[in-house]
Design a protein around this motif. Structure first.
Motif, PDB file in Angstrom:
ATOM      1  N   GLY A 179      60.741 -51.965 -49.925  1.00 39.16           N
ATOM      2  CA  GLY A 179      60.003 -52.825 -48.776  1.00 39.16           C
ATOM      3  C   GLY A 179      61.175 -53.977 -48.421  1.00 39.16           C
ATOM      4  N   GLU A 180      61.418 -54.220 -47.227  1.00 41.31           N
ATOM      5  CA  GLU A 180      62.659 -55.392 -46.931  1.00 41.31           C
ATOM      6  C   GLU A 180      61.812 -56.291 -45.841  1.00 41.31           C
ATOM      7  N   VAL A 181      62.542 -57.254 -46.079  1.00 39.55           N
ATOM      8  CA  VAL A 181      62.374 -58.629 -44.887  1.00 39.55           C
ATOM      9  C   VAL A 181      63.603 -58.679 -43.780  1.00 39.55           C
ATOM     10  N   ASN A 182      63.211 -58.314 -42.670  1.00 44.55           N
ATOM     11  CA  ASN A 182      64.519 -58.584 -41.727  1.00 44.55           C
ATOM     12  C   ASN A 182      63.765 -59.202 -40.848  1.00 44.55           C
ATOM     13  N   ASN A 183      64.339 -60.256 -39.755  1.00 42.73           N
ATOM     14  CA  ASN A 183      63.903 -61.839 -38.834  1.00 42.73           C
ATOM     15  C   ASN A 183      62.419 -62.091 -39.521  1.00 42.73           C
ATOM     16  N   ASN A 184      62.131 -62.397 -40.786  1.00 46.20           N
ATOM     17  CA  ASN A 184      61.236 -63.112 -41.040  1.00 46.20           C
ATOM     18  C   ASN A 184      60.054 -61.960 -40.927  1.00 46.20           C
ATOM     19  N   LYS A 185      60.415 -60.308 -40.779  1.00 49.56           N
ATOM     20  CA  LYS A 185      59.634 -59.484 -40.477  1.00 49.56           C
ATOM     21  C   LYS A 185      59.758 -58.719 -41.899  1.00 49.56           C
TER      22      LYS A 185
ATOM     23  N   ASP B  60      55.650 -29.631 -57.064  1.00 46.90           N
ATOM     24  CA  ASP B  60      56.670 -29.261 -57.288  1.00 46.90           C
ATOM     25  C   ASP B  60      57.547 -30.012 -55.669  1.00 46.90           C
ATOM     26  N   GLY B  61      57.569 -30.496 -55.291  1.00 46.01           N
ATOM     27  CA  GLY B  61      57.792 -31.224 -53.992  1.00 46.01           C
ATOM     28  C   GLY B  61      57.499 -31.084 -52.645  1.00 46.01           C
ATOM     29  N   THR B  62      56.518 -29.908 -52.767  1.00 45.50           N
ATOM     30  CA  THR B  62      56.190 -28.902 -51.303  1.00 45.50           C
ATOM     31  C   THR B  62      55.759 -29.614 -50.382  1.00 45.50           C
ATOM     32  N   GLN B  63      54.949 -30.828 -51.280  1.00 45.51           N
ATOM     33  CA  GLN B  63      53.851 -31.928 -49.811  1.00 45.51           C
ATOM     34  C   GLN B  63      55.077 -33.598 -50.510  1.00 45.51           C
ATOM     35  N   VAL B  64      54.542 -34.179 -49.637  1.00 44.43           N
ATOM     36  CA  VAL B  64      55.852 -35.307 -49.562  1.00 44.43           C
ATOM     37  C   VAL B  64      55.121 -35.938 -48.281  1.00 44.43           C
ATOM     38  N   ILE B  65      54.519 -36.652 -48.648  1.00 40.69           N
ATOM     39  CA  ILE B  65      53.734 -37.474 -47.577  1.00 40.69           C
ATOM     40  C   ILE B  65      54.631 -39.434 -47.258  1.00 40.69           C
ATOM     41  N   ARG B  66      54.981 -39.535 -46.542  1.00 40.60           N
ATOM     42  CA  ARG B  66      55.413 -40.078 -45.360  1.00 40.60           C
ATOM     43  C   ARG B  66      54.807 -41.321 -44.787  1.00 40.60           C
ATOM     44  N   ALA B  67      54.588 -43.364 -44.818  1.00 40.81           N
ATOM     45  CA  ALA B  67      53.964 -43.994 -44.146  1.00 40.81           C
ATOM     46  C   ALA B  67      54.688 -45.125 -44.029  1.00 40.81           C
ATOM     47  N   GLN B  68      54.754 -45.765 -43.114  1.00 36.62           N
ATOM     48  CA  GLN B  68      55.492 -47.055 -42.774  1.00 36.62           C
ATOM     49  C   GLN B  68      54.828 -47.713 -42.115  1.00 36.62           C
ATOM     50  N   GLY B  69      55.178 -49.209 -42.556  1.00 39.79           N
ATOM     51  CA  GLY B  69      54.487 -50.266 -41.311  1.00 39.79           C
ATOM     52  C   GLY B  69      55.077 -51.707 -41.403  1.00 39.79           C
ATOM     53  N   GLU B  70      54.404 -52.296 -40.702  1.00 39.36           N
ATOM     54  CA  GLU B  70      55.256 -53.876 -41.277  1.00 39.36           C
ATOM     55  C   GLU B  70      54.098 -55.003 -40.535  1.00 39.36           C
ATOM     56  N   ALA B  71      54.470 -56.030 -40.790  1.00 37.93           N
ATOM     57  CA  ALA B  71      53.582 -57.619 -40.745  1.00 37.93           C
ATOM     58  C   ALA B  71      54.665 -58.565 -41.576  1.00 37.93           C
ATOM     59  N   ASP B  72      54.017 -59.232 -40.400  1.00 39.66           N
ATOM     60  CA  ASP B  72      54.211 -61.323 -41.435  1.00 39.66           C
ATOM     61  C   ASP B  72      54.853 -60.804 -41.942  1.00 39.66           C
ATOM     62  N   VAL B  73      55.600 -61.953 -43.495  1.00 35.60           N
ATOM     63  CA  VAL B  73      56.081 -62.020 -44.465  1.00 35.60           C
ATOM     64  C   VAL B  73      54.759 -63.054 -45.339  1.00 35.60           C
ATOM     65  N   SER B  74      53.908 -63.267 -44.794  1.00 36.40           N
ATOM     66  CA  SER B  74      52.946 -63.972 -45.326  1.00 36.40           C
ATOM     67  C   SER B  74      52.121 -63.086 -45.371  1.00 36.40           C
ATOM     68  N   ARG B  75      51.989 -61.451 -45.392  1.00 39.62           N
ATOM     69  CA  ARG B  75      50.897 -60.632 -45.871  1.00 39.62           C
ATOM     70  C   ARG B  75      51.516 -59.493 -46.423  1.00 39.62           C
ATOM     71  N   ALA B  76      51.915 -59.770 -47.030  1.00 40.58           N
ATOM     72  CA  ALA B  76      52.925 -58.821 -48.044  1.00 40.58           C
ATOM     73  C   ALA B  76      51.853 -57.666 -48.756  1.00 40.58           C
ATOM     74  N   LYS B  77      50.380 -58.383 -49.205  1.00 37.82           N
ATOM     75  CA  LYS B  77      49.832 -57.339 -50.101  1.00 37.82           C
ATOM     76  C   LYS B  77      49.209 -56.857 -48.986  1.00 37.82           C
ATOM     77  N   GLU B  78      48.273 -57.265 -47.863  1.00 37.79           N
ATOM     78  CA  GLU B  78      47.005 -56.674 -47.163  1.00 37.79           C
ATOM     79  C   GLU B  78      48.665 -55.597 -46.171  1.00 37.79           C
ATOM     80  N   LEU B  79      49.973 -55.949 -46.522  1.00 37.39           N
ATOM     81  CA  LEU B  79      50.772 -54.445 -46.227  1.00 37.39           C
ATOM     82  C   LEU B  79      50.297 -53.479 -46.743  1.00 37.39           C
ATOM     83  N   GLY B  80      50.959 -53.504 -48.302  1.00 35.62           N
ATOM     84  CA  GLY B  80      51.234 -52.620 -49.190  1.00 35.62           C
ATOM     85  C   GLY B  80      49.624 -51.672 -48.840  1.00 35.62           C
ATOM     86  N   ILE B  81      48.236 -52.775 -49.313  1.00 33.85           N
ATOM     87  CA  ILE B  81      47.117 -51.307 -48.321  1.00 33.85           C
ATOM     88  C   ILE B  81      47.170 -50.892 -47.654  1.00 33.85           C
ATOM     89  N   GLU B  82      47.242 -51.397 -46.718  1.00 34.61           N
ATOM     90  CA  GLU B  82      46.748 -50.930 -45.235  1.00 34.61           C
ATOM     91  C   GLU B  82      48.266 -49.256 -45.544  1.00 34.61           C
TER      92      GLU B  82
END
Length: 309
Positions: free
Chosen positions: A249-255, A266-288
């Motif tokens: 997680g990283e904060v940039n410009n209050n986002k 064994d690393g044959t399957q790697v799934i990535r996802a990302q998201g962004e939110a206001d800093v006040s919604r940190a725990k919600e962003l983790g769940i999303e």
């Protein structure tokens, strides 16, 4: 406020560096207080012949310190945030999350080679399933070797075990003054760090208002927000040492931006996802972001890993 405060720490060189650093910050802000450091060994420090994934992660490096806190033998304890379970014992809380150092993983190789320059079949030491899975996804030819012990021990094993390289948390290497040994900070595109990696935290009794107030002086808001999102994701996925999960997680410009990965062993399957939110919604962003990972196939990977497949 009492004038003597007892601080709990593991007794490894890195843990002591971190605890002294916290005490120094607090002494600067509160010169009238006398801090005493008490050291102890945790289960994780004693069981060095068993892989972390097989022991489990429920307070592996924290429980003894937490019991001492609950029994009021110490006033607070200093930890690496990445060692903290996402659910704390009743009555305890993270009183402060300090400003994060480099959260990445560091490659230390015997001849200074970077990841891409390591020979085919290179033997790399690490105790982390998360690192193993992501490194194997990047270079399936790597041979990953289990590596336990404190930082000094693991560094020595680079030579004694005749390994081509070891991978360790960059922050720990830097804190010990060994940054000139780092061949490369592994890019996040290759290997996302452990949840909370690079951050020091202080755990205390949540009803001890004097200590809670004292610790506000070393709190770093952006680090707290970023790691709250990471820990929320980990809690939702119910991951630990036994599951290859990485997040940053990283904060940039209050986002707040969160990137995470789930992988099979064994690393044959790697799934990535990302998201962004206001800093006040940190725990919600983790769940999303956790839900995105599950929907993209992470659910099946996690079920397979937990079933031992």
């Amino acid at each position: 406020m009492k004038h003597k405060i007892t601080v709990g720490s593991r007794d490894s060189a890195l843990a002591m560096w971190q605890t002294r650093w916290v005490v120094e910050q607090l002494e600067r802000l509160n010169p009238e207080i006398d801090f005493e450091i008490v050291t102890m060994k945790t289960k994780g420090d004693k069981m060095l012949d068993v892989a972390l994934a097989k022991i489990g992660d429920k307070g592996l490096f924290t429980k003894e310190l937490e019991v001492a806190m609950q029994q009021k033998e110490i006033d607070f304890a200093v930890h690496s945030l990445k060692d903290m379970p996402t659910a704390l014992p009743k009555g305890l809380a993270l009183g402060a999350v300090c400003k994060r150092d480099n959260p990445g993983d560091a490659l230390i190789s015997k001849d200074g080679r970077k990841l891409d320059q390591l020979p085919k079949g290179a033997r790399i030491g690490t105790s982390s399933l998360r690192r193993c899975a992501q490194l194997l996804n990047y270079r399936p030819d790597f041979k990953l070797e289990a590596l336990r012990g404190n930082l000094n021990t693991r560094m020595k094993k680079l030579v004694s075990e005749r390994l081509d390289a070891v991978v360790l948390a960059a922050a720990g290497i830097t804190r010990m003054g060994w940054e000139d040994m780092i061949a490369e900070i592994i890019p996040f595109q290759v290997c996302l760090p452990a949840v909370g990696q690079g951050a020091i935290t202080v755990e205390c009794r949540e009803d001890d208002q004097d200590i809670v107030e004292l610790l506000k002086g070393i709190e770093h808001h952006h680090t707290r927000v970023a790691t709250d999102a990471e820990r929320s994701l980990l809690r939702y996925l119910e991951g630990g040492c036994q599951v290859p999960i990485g997040a940053h997680g990283e904060v940039n410009n209050n986002k707040l931006f969160l990137t995470a990965v789930v992988a099979n062993l064994d690393g044959t399957q790697v799934i990535r996802a990302q998201g962004e939110a206001d800093v006040s919604r940190a725990k919600e962003l983790g769940i999303e972001v956790a839900e995105k990972l599950l929907a993209m196939g992470g659910k099946k990977i996690l079920e397979q890993v937990r079933a031992g497949e």
